[in-house]
Design a protein around this motif. Structure first.
Motif, PDB file in Angstrom:
ATOM      1  N   TYR A  38      -2.999  10.253  15.972  1.00  0.00           N
ATOM      2  CA  TYR A  38      -3.402   9.624  14.720  1.00  0.00           C
ATOM      3  C   TYR A  38      -4.093  10.623  13.798  1.00  0.00           C
ATOM      4  O   TYR A  38      -4.324  10.338  12.646  1.00  0.00           O
ATOM      5  N   ARG A  39      -4.450  11.782  14.312  1.00  0.00           N
ATOM      6  CA  ARG A  39      -5.021  12.865  13.516  1.00  0.00           C
ATOM      7  C   ARG A  39      -4.263  14.141  13.858  1.00  0.00           C
ATOM      8  O   ARG A  39      -4.819  15.070  14.428  1.00  0.00           O
ATOM      9  N   PRO A  40      -2.971  14.213  13.524  1.00  0.00           N
ATOM     10  CA  PRO A  40      -2.157  15.344  13.959  1.00  0.00           C
ATOM     11  C   PRO A  40      -2.631  16.686  13.432  1.00  0.00           C
ATOM     12  O   PRO A  40      -2.304  17.717  13.989  1.00  0.00           O
ATOM     13  N   SER A  41      -3.425  16.718  12.399  1.00  0.00           N
ATOM     14  CA  SER A  41      -3.874  18.002  11.874  1.00  0.00           C
ATOM     15  C   SER A  41      -4.815  18.702  12.841  1.00  0.00           C
ATOM     16  O   SER A  41      -5.046  19.897  12.720  1.00  0.00           O
ATOM     17  N   VAL A  42      -5.376  17.981  13.815  1.00  0.00           N
ATOM     18  CA  VAL A  42      -6.292  18.621  14.758  1.00  0.00           C
ATOM     19  C   VAL A  42      -5.570  19.165  15.982  1.00  0.00           C
ATOM     20  O   VAL A  42      -6.188  19.793  16.822  1.00  0.00           O
ATOM     21  N   ILE A  43      -4.281  18.949  16.093  1.00  0.00           N
ATOM     22  CA  ILE A  43      -3.533  19.436  17.247  1.00  0.00           C
ATOM     23  C   ILE A  43      -3.434  20.954  17.164  1.00  0.00           C
ATOM     24  O   ILE A  43      -2.996  21.501  16.176  1.00  0.00           O
ATOM     25  N   ASP A  44      -3.839  21.615  18.219  1.00  0.00           N
ATOM     26  CA  ASP A  44      -3.816  23.068  18.250  1.00  0.00           C
ATOM     27  C   ASP A  44      -3.624  23.513  19.697  1.00  0.00           C
ATOM     28  O   ASP A  44      -4.505  23.324  20.528  1.00  0.00           O
ATOM     29  N   GLY A  70       7.518  22.044  26.070  1.00  0.00           N
ATOM     30  CA  GLY A  70       7.306  21.341  24.800  1.00  0.00           C
ATOM     31  C   GLY A  70       8.169  21.934  23.698  1.00  0.00           C
ATOM     32  O   GLY A  70       8.787  21.208  22.912  1.00  0.00           O
ATOM     33  N   ASP A  71       8.239  23.264  23.651  1.00  0.00           N
ATOM     34  CA  ASP A  71       9.073  23.937  22.653  1.00  0.00           C
ATOM     35  C   ASP A  71      10.548  23.582  22.850  1.00  0.00           C
ATOM     36  O   ASP A  71      11.261  23.268  21.893  1.00  0.00           O
ATOM     37  N   MET A 152       4.872  18.893  21.478  1.00  0.00           N
ATOM     38  CA  MET A 152       5.941  18.401  20.608  1.00  0.00           C
ATOM     39  C   MET A 152       5.360  17.869  19.301  1.00  0.00           C
ATOM     40  O   MET A 152       5.900  18.140  18.222  1.00  0.00           O
ATOM     41  N   LEU A 153       4.257  17.122  19.380  1.00  0.00           N
ATOM     42  CA  LEU A 153       3.599  16.612  18.170  1.00  0.00           C
ATOM     43  C   LEU A 153       3.120  17.752  17.273  1.00  0.00           C
ATOM     44  O   LEU A 153       3.248  17.687  16.048  1.00  0.00           O
ATOM     45  N   GLU A 154       2.559  18.775  17.897  1.00  0.00           N
ATOM     46  CA  GLU A 154       2.091  19.927  17.131  1.00  0.00           C
ATOM     47  C   GLU A 154       3.241  20.527  16.331  1.00  0.00           C
ATOM     48  O   GLU A 154       3.101  20.820  15.134  1.00  0.00           O
ATOM     49  N   LEU A 155       4.391  20.707  16.969  1.00  0.00           N
ATOM     50  CA  LEU A 155       5.543  21.315  16.300  1.00  0.00           C
ATOM     51  C   LEU A 155       6.104  20.403  15.211  1.00  0.00           C
ATOM     52  O   LEU A 155       6.478  20.879  14.133  1.00  0.00           O
ATOM     53  N   MET A 156       6.148  19.103  15.465  1.00  0.00           N
ATOM     54  CA  MET A 156       6.625  18.162  14.443  1.00  0.00           C
ATOM     55  C   MET A 156       5.703  18.193  13.233  1.00  0.00           C
ATOM     56  O   MET A 156       6.154  18.177  12.081  1.00  0.00           O
TER      57      MET A 156
END
Length: 176
Positions: A38-44, A70-71, A152-156
């Motif tokens: 719900y806060r994808p900008s924090v995915i790192d 994941g890649d 996967m979410l990070e890449l999307m």
């Protein structure tokens, strides 16, 4: 908003509270704080890697396996799935181990039938990601699923995909 004794007394710092449950509540911590869909900008992934290595004492090889899978699953999703979010949802929300294996086996078979020279994953990668425990404590296939899903979410997110279409996760097993 005006702060007073009544309102501040009810504020809770979930991250601070969840830190005390580590490493036993690693999946909940990852879900709430490092891979929050719900806060994808924090995915790192770098932050997640540090967490896995320093808090869970996970080997660098296994962390790298999660990232690579994941890649690859993300690349598969883009190339072979018409509705990428549907594949992501099937993988990341698999409720039991047999469902997870079926999703991965079906994807791998689809690639090989299409003439790909490399399989989606190797036997050793599958065992490292979903079977082999780290330090004997974390033998839970869901941790591997969640970590790969977070990647996967990070890449999307980096591609600028609209993640608002993701359904709310009603998973009740995040406590583990």
């Amino acid at each position: 908003t005006e702060r007073n004794e009544t309102t501040t007394a009810t504020w809770r710092n979930r991250m601070y509270e969840d830190l005390f449950g580590l490493p036993d509540s690693a999946r909940r911590f990852l879900s709430r704080h490092l891979g929050n869909r719900y806060r994808p900008s924090v995915i790192d992934w770098q932050l997640i890697s540090i967490f896995l290595e320093k808090i869970l004492f996970m080997e660098a090889e296994r962390i790298n396996t999660y990232k690579q899978l994941g890649d690859r699953l993300d690349a598969y999703m883009q190339k072979y799935e018409g509705k990428a979010m549907g594949f992501y949802h099937s993988f990341a929300r698999a409720k039991d181990y047999s469902t997870l294996r079926r999703v991965l086996r079906t994807a791998s078979e689809k690639m090989l039938k299409a003439g790909e020279k490399e399989a989606l994953f190797t036997y050793d990668e599958f065992v490292a990601a979903f079977e082999r425990p780290t330090s004997g404590r974390f033998n839970d296939w869901r941790l591997g699923r969640d970590l790969i899903g977070i990647r996967m979410l990070e890449l999307m997110h980096k591609r600028g995909e609209d993640l608002s279409e993701l359904e709310t996760d009603d998973e009740e097993d995040v406590q583990a």
